[in-house]
Motif scaffolding. Sequence first.
Motif, PDB file in Angstrom:
ATOM      1  N   LEU A  21       0.780  -1.166   0.029  1.00  0.00           N
ATOM      2  CA  LEU A  21      -0.135  -0.216   0.109  1.00  0.00           C
ATOM      3  C   LEU A  21       1.088   1.342   0.130  1.00  0.00           C
ATOM      4  O   LEU A  21       0.550   2.186  -0.953  1.00  0.00           O
ATOM      5  CB  LEU A  21      -0.728  -0.078   1.314  1.00  0.00           C
ATOM      6  N   LEU A  22       2.024   1.151   0.793  1.00  0.00           N
ATOM      7  CA  LEU A  22       2.823   2.374   1.059  1.00  0.00           C
ATOM      8  C   LEU A  22       3.404   2.611  -0.565  1.00  0.00           C
ATOM      9  O   LEU A  22       3.592   3.541  -0.850  1.00  0.00           O
ATOM     10  CB  LEU A  22       3.668   2.327   1.889  1.00  0.00           C
ATOM     11  N   THR A  23       3.659   1.792  -1.158  1.00  0.00           N
ATOM     12  CA  THR A  23       4.611   1.577  -2.441  1.00  0.00           C
ATOM     13  C   THR A  23       3.613   1.995  -3.481  1.00  0.00           C
ATOM     14  O   THR A  23       4.271   2.838  -4.348  1.00  0.00           O
ATOM     15  CB  THR A  23       5.033   0.174  -2.883  1.00  0.00           C
ATOM     16  N   VAL A  24       2.480   1.776  -3.603  1.00  0.00           N
ATOM     17  CA  VAL A  24       1.359   2.293  -4.642  1.00  0.00           C
ATOM     18  C   VAL A  24       1.186   3.909  -4.291  1.00  0.00           C
ATOM     19  O   VAL A  24       1.137   4.584  -5.117  1.00  0.00           O
ATOM     20  CB  VAL A  24       0.170   1.637  -4.565  1.00  0.00           C
ATOM     21  N   ILE A  25       1.255   4.044  -2.737  1.00  0.00           N
ATOM     22  CA  ILE A  25       1.080   5.599  -2.621  1.00  0.00           C
ATOM     23  C   ILE A  25       2.217   6.419  -3.151  1.00  0.00           C
ATOM     24  O   ILE A  25       1.870   7.452  -3.809  1.00  0.00           O
ATOM     25  CB  ILE A  25       0.806   5.808  -1.169  1.00  0.00           C
ATOM     26  N   VAL A  26       3.579   5.883  -2.848  1.00  0.00           N
ATOM     27  CA  VAL A  26       4.616   6.742  -3.189  1.00  0.00           C
ATOM     28  C   VAL A  26       4.776   6.692  -4.699  1.00  0.00           C
ATOM     29  O   VAL A  26       5.233   7.763  -5.144  1.00  0.00           O
ATOM     30  CB  VAL A  26       5.747   5.959  -2.320  1.00  0.00           C
ATOM     31  N   THR A  27       4.621   5.776  -5.420  1.00  0.00           N
ATOM     32  CA  THR A  27       4.906   5.450  -6.821  1.00  0.00           C
ATOM     33  C   THR A  27       3.815   6.398  -7.541  1.00  0.00           C
ATOM     34  O   THR A  27       3.973   7.412  -8.526  1.00  0.00           O
ATOM     35  CB  THR A  27       5.036   4.335  -7.337  1.00  0.00           C
ATOM     36  N   ALA A  28       2.419   6.518  -7.192  1.00  0.00           N
ATOM     37  CA  ALA A  28       1.469   7.283  -7.525  1.00  0.00           C
ATOM     38  C   ALA A  28       1.592   8.682  -7.115  1.00  0.00           C
ATOM     39  O   ALA A  28       1.651   9.620  -8.205  1.00  0.00           O
ATOM     40  CB  ALA A  28       0.257   6.806  -7.129  1.00  0.00           C
ATOM     41  N   LEU A  29       1.881   8.860  -6.070  1.00  0.00           N
ATOM     42  CA  LEU A  29       2.641  10.330  -5.946  1.00  0.00           C
ATOM     43  C   LEU A  29       3.701  10.880  -6.645  1.00  0.00           C
ATOM     44  O   LEU A  29       3.412  12.128  -7.000  1.00  0.00           O
ATOM     45  CB  LEU A  29       2.637  10.580  -4.387  1.00  0.00           C
ATOM     46  N   SER A  30       4.635  10.176  -6.962  1.00  0.00           N
ATOM     47  CA  SER A  30       5.816  10.696  -7.542  1.00  0.00           C
ATOM     48  C   SER A  30       5.465  10.741  -9.016  1.00  0.00           C
ATOM     49  O   SER A  30       5.633  11.750  -9.756  1.00  0.00           O
ATOM     50  CB  SER A  30       6.713   9.576  -7.464  1.00  0.00           C
ATOM     51  N   ALA A  31       4.458  10.056  -9.754  1.00  0.00           N
ATOM     52  CA  ALA A  31       4.165  10.010 -10.928  1.00  0.00           C
ATOM     53  C   ALA A  31       3.139  11.252 -11.209  1.00  0.00           C
ATOM     54  O   ALA A  31       3.283  12.177 -12.086  1.00  0.00           O
ATOM     55  CB  ALA A  31       3.221   8.698 -11.387  1.00  0.00           C
TER      56      ALA A  31
END
Length: 221
Positions: free
Chosen positions: A176-186
Motif C-alpha cells: 500500500l505504501l509503495t502504491v501511494i509513493v509511486t502514484a504520488l511521484s508520478a
Amino acid sequence: MELAPNTAPVNHVYDGEHTLLQSASVTGPGVNRKATNLIVDTQYESMLRELADIHWSFNFLSGFASWILLAGYLVIPGTFTTLQASDTMKNRLSENSTEKAILDTIQNPPLVGIACSLLAIGAGLMTSLFLRWRHNYLWLINRLFIPTSLNAAAGLLTTIINIYTAKNGKWSIMSLLTVIVTALSATVSLALAIFYKFWEMERIKRQHDLDQKAGWRLAYP
C-alpha cells in the motif's frame, strides 16, 4: 522588455536582421554586457542557448538519477509480505512467537534497505539538479520531470501487477505504501511537467513574441 529607469540614450546600429545596441550605462533584465556593447535577448533565447551549452555531466546525472529511482521502484515489490492467517502462522501465534512469525514472513529483508537507499539517492540527485537548473525550464521538462513521471508510472504498474499475480491480490502495508509513493511521484512529476510546459514556457514564448514585435533582436558585438 523594459530597461531600468535612468537609462542613458541608446544608439541603434542596424546590420541586416540584428540590432547592435551600444551604450555604457544600459542595464536591465535580458541585457548582458560585453565590453562596451550589449547583447539584448529574451529569456526564451537565453534558455535555448544555455540548453545547448549545458555540460554533458549534468545530462548524465539526470539519466543516472532517473535510473536509480526506477531501480528503487522495481526492487520494492520484492519486499512485499502478506500476513494472511496460514496454518503455520496460527501454530506460531499459539506458541507466543508472534515476532518471529512476522519476521519469518518478510521476504528478503535486505531488499528493504536497498530499495530505500536507491530511492533516497535518486531523489537527492533530482533535488540538487532541480535547484541547479531551476531557471532553465526546457532542461527541467526534458531531463527531470518527464523521465521521473514515466519511471514512477512504470514502478506503479509493476507494483500492481506484483500484487495481483505473485501475491494473489493480497494487500500488505508495504504494498500500500509503495502504491501511494509511486502514484504520488508520478502525479507530482507529471503535474510539474505540464505546469512548466503549458504555463511557464507559454508565458515566456508570449513575452518573446512581444519583444520581437517591439523590435528587439538578438545582437552580437
